[in-house]
Design a protein around this motif. Structure first.
Motif, PDB file in Angstrom:
ATOM      1  N   ASP A  66      55.482  60.683  45.404  1.00  0.00           N
ATOM      2  CA  ASP A  66      56.153  60.147  44.292  1.00  0.00           C
ATOM      3  C   ASP A  66      55.357  58.730  44.247  1.00  0.00           C
ATOM      4  N   PRO A  67      54.809  58.062  43.364  1.00  0.00           N
ATOM      5  CA  PRO A  67      54.598  56.723  43.317  1.00  0.00           C
ATOM      6  C   PRO A  67      55.377  55.802  43.619  1.00  0.00           C
ATOM      7  N   ALA A  68      56.762  55.857  43.424  1.00  0.00           N
ATOM      8  CA  ALA A  68      57.804  54.928  43.713  1.00  0.00           C
ATOM      9  C   ALA A  68      57.807  54.680  45.029  1.00  0.00           C
ATOM     10  N   THR A  69      57.659  55.713  45.806  1.00  0.00           N
ATOM     11  CA  THR A  69      58.123  55.558  47.393  1.00  0.00           C
ATOM     12  C   THR A  69      57.060  54.640  48.002  1.00  0.00           C
ATOM     13  N   GLY A  70      55.809  55.055  47.434  1.00  0.00           N
ATOM     14  CA  GLY A  70      54.940  53.906  48.257  1.00  0.00           C
ATOM     15  C   GLY A  70      55.020  52.441  47.725  1.00  0.00           C
ATOM     16  N   GLU A  71      55.258  52.281  46.532  1.00  0.00           N
ATOM     17  CA  GLU A  71      55.532  51.091  45.915  1.00  0.00           C
ATOM     18  C   GLU A  71      56.609  50.308  46.657  1.00  0.00           C
ATOM     19  N   GLY A  72      57.760  51.015  46.911  1.00  0.00           N
ATOM     20  CA  GLY A  72      58.691  50.545  47.900  1.00  0.00           C
ATOM     21  C   GLY A  72      58.385  50.303  49.237  1.00  0.00           C
ATOM     22  N   CYS A  73      57.438  50.783  49.727  1.00  0.00           N
ATOM     23  CA  CYS A  73      56.864  50.468  51.247  1.00  0.00           C
ATOM     24  C   CYS A  73      55.998  49.230  51.063  1.00  0.00           C
ATOM     25  N   VAL A  74      55.484  49.001  49.906  1.00  0.00           N
ATOM     26  CA  VAL A  74      54.672  47.857  49.837  1.00  0.00           C
ATOM     27  C   VAL A  74      55.449  46.472  49.632  1.00  0.00           C
ATOM     28  N   ILE A  75      56.541  46.608  48.972  1.00  0.00           N
ATOM     29  CA  ILE A  75      57.548  45.670  49.016  1.00  0.00           C
ATOM     30  C   ILE A  75      58.223  45.538  50.332  1.00  0.00           C
ATOM     31  N   PHE A  76      58.426  46.391  51.169  1.00  0.00           N
ATOM     32  CA  PHE A  76      58.959  46.214  52.505  1.00  0.00           C
ATOM     33  C   PHE A  76      57.943  45.670  53.488  1.00  0.00           C
ATOM     34  N   HIS A  77      56.546  45.861  53.350  1.00  0.00           N
ATOM     35  CA  HIS A  77      55.548  45.626  54.093  1.00  0.00           C
ATOM     36  C   HIS A  77      55.518  44.064  53.785  1.00  0.00           C
ATOM     37  N   GLU A  78      55.759  43.586  52.723  1.00  0.00           N
ATOM     38  CA  GLU A  78      55.351  42.024  52.330  1.00  0.00           C
ATOM     39  C   GLU A  78      56.746  41.387  52.952  1.00  0.00           C
ATOM     40  N   LEU A  79      57.869  41.927  52.891  1.00  0.00           N
ATOM     41  CA  LEU A  79      59.178  41.148  53.250  1.00  0.00           C
ATOM     42  C   LEU A  79      59.114  40.969  54.569  1.00  0.00           C
ATOM     43  N   ILE A  80      58.596  42.266  55.449  1.00  0.00           N
ATOM     44  CA  ILE A  80      58.509  42.163  56.787  1.00  0.00           C
ATOM     45  C   ILE A  80      57.563  40.823  57.053  1.00  0.00           C
ATOM     46  N   ARG A  81      56.127  40.940  56.636  1.00  0.00           N
ATOM     47  CA  ARG A  81      55.183  40.077  56.854  1.00  0.00           C
ATOM     48  C   ARG A  81      55.970  38.615  56.791  1.00  0.00           C
ATOM     49  N   VAL A  82      56.456  38.350  55.710  1.00  0.00           N
ATOM     50  CA  VAL A  82      57.073  36.978  55.512  1.00  0.00           C
ATOM     51  C   VAL A  82      57.981  36.451  56.653  1.00  0.00           C
ATOM     52  N   ALA A  83      59.019  37.641  57.088  1.00  0.00           N
ATOM     53  CA  ALA A  83      60.166  37.261  57.901  1.00  0.00           C
ATOM     54  C   ALA A  83      59.280  37.064  59.312  1.00  0.00           C
ATOM     55  N   LEU A  84      58.385  37.769  59.729  1.00  0.00           N
ATOM     56  CA  LEU A  84      57.742  37.763  60.947  1.00  0.00           C
ATOM     57  C   LEU A  84      57.101  36.351  61.019  1.00  0.00           C
ATOM     58  N   GLY A  85      56.605  35.735  59.834  1.00  0.00           N
ATOM     59  CA  GLY A  85      56.094  34.622  59.936  1.00  0.00           C
ATOM     60  C   GLY A  85      56.689  33.366  59.669  1.00  0.00           C
ATOM     61  N   GLY A  86      58.311  33.893  60.030  1.00  0.00           N
ATOM     62  CA  GLY A  86      59.220  32.665  59.909  1.00  0.00           C
ATOM     63  C   GLY A  86      59.675  32.233  58.456  1.00  0.00           C
ATOM     64  N   PRO A  89      62.288  36.244  53.506  1.00  0.00           N
ATOM     65  CA  PRO A  89      62.014  37.321  52.745  1.00  0.00           C
ATOM     66  C   PRO A  89      62.654  37.619  51.429  1.00  0.00           C
ATOM     67  N   ILE A  90      64.080  36.899  51.143  1.00  0.00           N
ATOM     68  CA  ILE A  90      64.708  36.872  50.023  1.00  0.00           C
ATOM     69  C   ILE A  90      63.654  35.882  48.800  1.00  0.00           C
ATOM     70  N   ALA A  91      63.242  34.840  49.381  1.00  0.00           N
ATOM     71  CA  ALA A  91      62.643  34.161  48.460  1.00  0.00           C
ATOM     72  C   ALA A  91      61.250  34.525  48.351  1.00  0.00           C
ATOM     73  N   ALA A  92      60.808  35.600  49.127  1.00  0.00           N
ATOM     74  CA  ALA A  92      59.510  36.014  48.749  1.00  0.00           C
ATOM     75  C   ALA A  92      59.515  37.397  47.979  1.00  0.00           C
ATOM     76  N   LEU A  93      60.504  37.602  47.392  1.00  0.00           N
ATOM     77  CA  LEU A  93      60.557  38.988  46.751  1.00  0.00           C
ATOM     78  C   LEU A  93      59.896  38.807  45.292  1.00  0.00           C
ATOM     79  N   PRO A  94      59.692  37.553  44.701  1.00  0.00           N
ATOM     80  CA  PRO A  94      58.701  37.779  43.367  1.00  0.00           C
ATOM     81  C   PRO A  94      57.331  37.860  43.956  1.00  0.00           C
ATOM     82  N   THR A  95      56.740  37.252  45.157  1.00  0.00           N
ATOM     83  CA  THR A  95      55.585  37.732  45.636  1.00  0.00           C
ATOM     84  C   THR A  95      55.301  39.068  45.942  1.00  0.00           C
ATOM     85  N   ALA A  96      56.401  39.870  46.512  1.00  0.00           N
ATOM     86  CA  ALA A  96      56.400  41.424  46.894  1.00  0.00           C
ATOM     87  C   ALA A  96      56.234  41.937  45.650  1.00  0.00           C
ATOM     88  N   LEU A  97      56.927  41.463  44.667  1.00  0.00           N
ATOM     89  CA  LEU A  97      57.093  42.455  43.333  1.00  0.00           C
ATOM     90  C   LEU A  97      55.712  42.359  42.717  1.00  0.00           C
TER      91      LEU A  97
END
Length: 216
Positions: A66-86, A89-97
């Protein structure tokens, strides 16, 4: 987890099994691929953002077509990327979306807005949308790793998966030393198929070394 098990034990080639499940089940947007997305997200954080999104979709699709699951993982990947960079991730939600493809974006935006609460979910949290929405909600409304995970568990429902997703996000924010020591020392992962003389169980330090390797 049930969807993942059915797909992996179907006997079909890996590139057909998830499609077959989607074709025969109305409810195929389960949260299982998001539950296991932390390893891919660690690796994805070392890649350019578009490539990380491709990786997220590809790994998700191994079990969840289901495409929705892959897009959820895309969001998750971006939030993890931001958090690991210091970053936050909450502020990065618009970028992830903004990375979410087409028609899935509005559905994802609904569960990630500031005033969303798990009580507003229109599906059981075994579905991918409320699972990630609940994890983000838990991270947004707590200030420690422990509290984020405990709040996620207290929501009930598919607690193991929602807590795993929350733990991935909170772990990226608070780091290894943000996890209570009593929790770290209790970690033990049996390794199926271990031969005599081989280590049959991994502890938290083993997993930390694996995470370093993925992120390196």
């Amino acid at each position: 987890m049930l969807q993942t098990e059915v797909v992996l034990t179907s006997g079909l080639p890996y590139d057909q099994a998830a499609d077959d499940y989607l074709a025969h089940h109305h409810l195929a947007a389960g949260n299982g691929s998001l539950m296991r997305a932390v390893a891919g997200a660690l690796y994805g954080a070392t890649l350019p953002r578009p490539r990380s999104a491709e990786v997220a979709r590809a790994i998700s699709r191994l079990t969840h077509a289901d495409p929705a699951t892959g897009e959820g993982c895309v969001i998750f990947h971006e939030l993890i990327r931001v958090a690991l960079g210091g970053g936050n991730p909450i502020a990065a939600l618009p970028t992830a979306l903004a990375q979410v493809q087409g028609e899935e974006r509005d559905r994802w935006a609904t569960v990630l807005v500031d005033d969303w609460h798990p009580d507003k979910a229109t599906e059981f949290n075994g579905a991918v949308w409320p699972a990630l929405g609940s994890a983000v909600w838990a991270l947004r409304h707590t200030r420690t790793f422990r509290d984020a995970v405990c709040v996620a568990v207290d929501l009930g429902g598919d607690t193991d998966t929602v807590a795993a997703i929350t733990g991935g996000l909170a772990g990226a924010v608070y780091g290894l030393h943000g996890i209570p020591e009593a929790w770290r020392v209790a970690v033990h992962v049996p390794l199926p198929g271990a031969r005599p003389g081989e280590r049959a169980v991994w502890c938290a330090d083993d997993l930390a070394r694996l995470a370093d390797a993925l992120a390196g």
